[in-house]
Structures are given as structure tokens and as C-alpha cells.
Design an enzyme around this catalytic site. Sequence first.
Site, PDB file in Angstrom:
ATOM      1  N   GLU B  49       0.817  -1.229   0.000  1.00  0.00           N
ATOM      2  CA  GLU B  49       0.000   0.000   0.000  1.00  0.00           C
ATOM      3  C   GLU B  49       0.842   1.265   0.000  1.00  0.00           C
ATOM      4  O   GLU B  49       0.456   2.266   0.611  1.00  0.00           O
ATOM      5  CB  GLU B  49      -1.000  -0.006   1.173  1.00  0.00           C
ATOM      6  N   HIS B 272      -2.125  -0.815  10.195  1.00  0.00           N
ATOM      7  CA  HIS B 272      -1.673  -2.170  10.502  1.00  0.00           C
ATOM      8  C   HIS B 272      -0.425  -2.093  11.387  1.00  0.00           C
ATOM      9  O   HIS B 272       0.299  -1.101  11.350  1.00  0.00           O
ATOM     10  CB  HIS B 272      -1.277  -2.912   9.224  1.00  0.00           C
TER      11      HIS B 272
END
Lengths: 409, 409
Positions: B49, B272
Site C-alpha cells: 500500500e 496495521h
Amino acid sequence: MAGEAPLQLRIFDLNCWAIRYLSKRRQERVQLIGDKLRREGFDLALLQEVWSEQDYSDLRAKLAACYPFSHYFRSGVIGSGLCVFSKFPILDTLLYQYSLNGYPYMLQHGDWFCGKSVGLLIIKISGILFNVYVTHLHAEYCREKDAYLPHRLVQAWELAQFIRHTSKAADVVLLGGDLNMHPEDVGIRLLRGWTGLQDAFTEAECFEGCEDGCTLVPSNCFTVKAELLPFPLGIRIDYILYKAVSNFTVKCQELKTTQGTAPGVDIPFSDHEAVMATLHIHRQGQARGATTTTTDPKLVDVVTEARTEVEVGLRAARRQRYCRGRMAVLALLLLLLQAAAALGTLVGLGAGQPFPKLSFSLLAFLATGVLLLATTLHLFHTMEVKMLQGTEEQMRRVLRVLQERPSDG
Amino acid sequence: MAGEAPLQLRIFDLNCWAIRYLSKRRQERVQLIGDKLRREGFDLALLQEVWSEQDYSDLRAKLAACYPFSHYFRSGVIGSGLCVFSKFPILDTLLYQYSLNGYPYMLQHGDWFCGKSVGLLIIKISGILFNVYVTHLHAEYCREKDAYLPHRLVQAWELAQFIRHTSKAADVVLLGGDLNMHPEDVGIRLLRGWTGLQDAFTEAECFEGCEDGCTLVPSNCFTVKAELLPFPLGIRIDYILYKAVSNFTVKCQELKTTQGTAPGVDIPFSDHEAVMATLHIHRQGQARGATTTTTDPKLVDVVTEARTEVEVGLRAARRQRYCRGRMAVLALLLLLLQAAAALGTLVGLGAGQPFPKLSFSLLAFLATGVLLLATTLHLFHTMEVKMLQGTEEQMRRVLRVLQERPSDG
């Protein structure tokens, strides 16, 4: 492979040109192809452009007795068009989609919504592990002003990389397909140099078929004659390539092409001629046969040449992306202007109707159309730029590795 | 690897959540990630990402001294979001795009136009050949009614197949990434079973970090709390997996996760948590370590379970394709009716204007919109059906091969 007797393998490769509603006399020709395969009993048949799954199912039903194993590679909306019929069990398959899938051409050239890709099959015959690849690279539209050369180079590079990375455990690598490139084109030299694959036509001990092994010939009634004007003999763009990876050698004993009409009828199997190779595979004592040519000193030159072409394509793609973006912005501005004018009329600022309604609406429709098209093309060219950049970078890395260690393939 | 001393490898894996204009405090966090990588000096950093190429360039400039080698995988319009920083030279790379790329979800869930894929890097360290894979599988939107389970299974299967086919020459295989699946999910069991990869978290000799190794935890200020309600501890969806292919063994000596905020600031690195593994790689005498678990008798059960789920998805996709097709046909009929009515008015068949113009135009616009949307979705579901069919067929073939030769991986 019992004792020292070589394994003989007969391979059939054909671009079947079986596009529903578009290809002439499709069903008849698919029947003829099926008859040919059943009659000749090849070991492997690698087919391209079988776009209709129904055609594949028909072929499978017809060939169930002599080719008990088959696979149809699904991809994209319509499919990959790739399928394989085999006398030997197919142990595993993998499909790799090329990053440039011809979508922009669909708009520019009436090409269809297809996912161009390469299929891999793992087949074991007499204890020898075969990696069989079947593919169909993007067509060339105009050889003189070949704007798509960089794209075919990206595909040739991706094909070579996919073969290199997946064939490490194979004894023998086979590749069949319509590569849409002439034998001396930089894409073919890149593919062959970077994978070490050999061309069955040039290696064949005996050849029978169209002159120079051509697979797109003027005598075929389905070929577009205008495209073949600069090539009176035709062109060779369909290939069977091979190499031995571990301690095996592969020899092409015989290569054939079909020539014009199928037996007993007045039409050929396809607009392409089929390529049929008989290969002899020997087990040899020492590891690594003479067929691994990846250490070829010319390889650096070929990769450099390909990289230059990709850079040229990258500059063109950047220009196109910019133009489409500008066009989209202009269309958007026009729409906004129209909206402002319409709003003005609605709230009664203007006296009556300053514009004829019909032309006003037509202009709005036109602007919307241009906006949508230009935005789509802008996105496509953005993707194109990224893919060309990525390939250029990979080629640069490979050149660095090759130049550092020239004797290590 | 000098003598018998093991090679120690420290790996960092993080889904960076760096989406331009969407991710909160992106630039600040990318800075923090760069600081962390520079401070700790890992051997390999596998990032997901990183959607903006500018962020990658910034990181590369910052990390040039301690990670001289890096690669950004380009794919799709926006990119793959995948990049890698390495202390050791990257010899070669290959990108594989999953066939189901989340396009339909873009429309249904506001997901973006991304090409989900898996990147492969070839790295040689002290004579040991590493195949390093980095990926990001499609997210789960709703665990209770998980309509996308079949899609994640297709991706898990494609990932496993890609790893199997490309890692034949590797000594050690490493996989890092956001797999978007819980450890006990059928997709993870399928991936692990079919590739023989081991989970660094379960194998680690010592662990330090979030409870149960979770990587999406409620204490992280960027996580969506509602999604984590059923999981008070959080969930573990980011993994480092590994296996030794030839005569090597790999042991995970230590596994860590980050815990909440980065040092000295009030925000974490991402939504995360990062996973950090210290692996020890030993060369051993006998070929094939105990880590190749592809012969696991449970494998048949896992593939069967996965195949059942794919079949369920296939039925749902066929239904959806039918519904979208019907909707498109209805919208087209409405448009045709309107065109007939408008034509009737124009040629003066009707007395005056039977419909109010504004609502007539609005209806036409609406019908056009529905037609376009339904057609697009119909095409997407057609592709979906093809991909699910293809996977189901591959799984069926693998099951046949497994059942015929249960002791042959």
C-alpha cells in the site's frame, strides 16, 4: 524413455481464427481442424484464437478418444483463446496475463475485449518433465509506422521472464504460438536470447511447406492481401520454439506447415497456416546441453536495442497521456460552461432562449462523449506509461547483471 | 555462508496504508516508517500500500545508504502498491497480476482502481538463492456474510500456484504481506498446504508484540473500531511465511510486531502493525528438509474444502451475471420506448407534448446510467464466472493428481 531410444514428440500449432460472428466459415473450419487433429494423432496440439468456449467443447468431444487430456485457459471477459489437446496427462496449469492487454487498441482499431496471456502446462512423458507454453502476442497493425513495437517488446519481455522463472525444474521447454513478429525482429531475438529457446524452423533437419516457413501467405484466401503487399512470399509469425534445460538434448527432425486449402474442401483451416514439428528428445550424460544460449555475448546488444525501443515508446506514451488529459479537461470546461448557461436560462437571467435547444443538447452529448473517451484513454495511457517504465527498469537491471557477470547466464 | 555458521536474516513487513488524499497523516507516517527502517537496519523490508510513487522515491532517497537496492512493482493504473528495500542486490523481478482484481468492488464498496498482484524478487545472499514474494490480497468486507470468500480463495490459489511454479530453483522461499485472512481461514490453510510455507509466528522461538500476533488491533488509533468489535484482541492478517526448498533449513528465532504509536510521536506507523522476523538459515547435509509439507495428507481435505467454497461462489456469480444482464435489457427497452415516443412527438403524431420535458429527459438519463452500470457489472460478473470456473477446474485436476499419487508432492 526406454534405454537410449529417443522420445519422439509431434506438435501441432495453429492460430485458429475462430471469433464468433466475425471469422468467416468458423464452424466449418473448426470441424476441419478437429478432423485434421484426429486423423494425424499428434502428441500435443497448441491452439490460439479459439475464442468461443463452445468451439473448444465441440473439439474436446470430437477428440476425446485420441487426445484424452485438454485444457482451456480462461482469462478476461471473452477468454484467452488459448487451448491445448494432449495425449499425455496435464499435471498442472498456470496462466499469466500480460500487463498491456490491448485494451487501448480495442478503441483505436476495433480490436476486441480480450486478455492476452501465456498459458503454461506441466506434462510428464516417459519420466521427462515438459513445460509447455502457448501464447498469442499482440498483432502488428502497420509495419512501416509501428507504434506498437514497444508494446510487443513488453509482451516479449514478459513472456521471456515468465518462461525463465517458471521453467527451472523442467527438463524440456516448448513454446508454441502466434508471436506476431518476424524472425529477425528485435522481440524474437530478445525472447530467444533471454530464454535460450531455439527456433524449430531454422533447426529442422528437413522442412516441407510454405516457402521460408511462412504462416501468413497471400495464397490463403482468408488473409488480408493489402497487409501482405510488401511480402510477396508471406510472413512467418507462428513459431514452435524449444530448449532442453537439464541433461537432455532436443532436435527438430522435421518441420511442416499446411499449405492453403484443407484436403477435400475449398477453404484453408484458418487465415494462418499451421506449424507441425517432430522433435527427438535424447537423454545425455553431461549436464546442460549445448542448447542453453543465454550466455550469448550478443544478448547485451539485443537487450540494449530492446530497451531503446521501449524508451521511445515511453516518450510517445507520455505525450499521448498528456494530450488525452488536456482533451478531457477541455471537454469538462465546455460542459461546465453549458451548465452555467442552462442554469442562467432557468433562473431567467437571459431573455428567452439564447441557444437553439437541439444544438445545445447535441453539444452537451458530444462533450460528455469526448470527456468519457478522453478520460478512459488517459487512464489507459497512464497504465501504458507505468508498464513501459517497469519493463525499461527491469531491462536496465538485467543489463547491469549481465555486464557484471558476462559468463553467468 | 562461511563454514557452518547460520545466516541471519532480519525481515520487516508492513501494510503502510499510504493512499494519497485518503490515508490520514500519510506523509508524516511515511517519514516515520523511513526512520524506523534506517534506525533498525533490516536486511529486507517488504512494504504494501505504498500507492504513491512519490512516497517510494522519498523513501528510496532516505534509505539509499542502508538499503542500496530497492524495487517498486508497477501495475494497473495506480500501481500495485508493493515495494521492497534490500541490503543485498536484487537480481531479477517478476510481477503476477491476480485475475480477480477487485474491479467490481470499486463500484460496490468505493474501493479504488488498483491491480492486486504478487511481486517476486530474486536475491542471492552468501551463495543462497532467495525467492522473495510480497503481496496484498483482497480485503474482507464483512466476515459474517462474506460474499468475497471465493474471490480471496481464487487469489490464495493463484498466489500458491505462482509460488510453486516459480520457486523450483530457489534455496529459500520467503513471503511477506497483508493476506487479509485469519490464520485458521481456509485460504491460509490452502496457501500453506499447497506451497509448504511455514508461519513465522507459530514457529517463532520467542515472540514480542501484540497479543496473539495480531496486526490489526483496536488500540491502533487508525483502525475502524466497528470492524474489530467481534475481535477484542484484534486480528492477525499480516504474515511472514517461509520454507527451505533444497538442502537448507530455516528457523524463526524471533518474531515481533509493533505496538501502537511510533517512538516519540502520538501516531502509529500505519493502521496495521508491522511484522518483524529474525530467521536463521542453516545449510544441511541431506537434500530436502523437513519443512516441505506439501505431502500433508490433510492437503486433500483443504483443497476439497476450498473447491466447495469456489463452487458456491460460482453459483452466486452466475446468478449476479444473470440479474445484471436482465437489468441492462430492461433499461435498454425503456430507452427504446422513450426514443419511439420522442420520435412520435417530433413527427407530429401526438397532439402537443404528452410528457413533461424535464421528467422525460431525467428518465432518459437515468435509463442510460442504469444501462451502462448494469452492462459493466454484467461484464465483470462474466469475468468472475470465468475465473471461478478456471480455479475450480485447476483444483479438481490437482485433487485427481493428489489422490492418484498421495506420496508425491
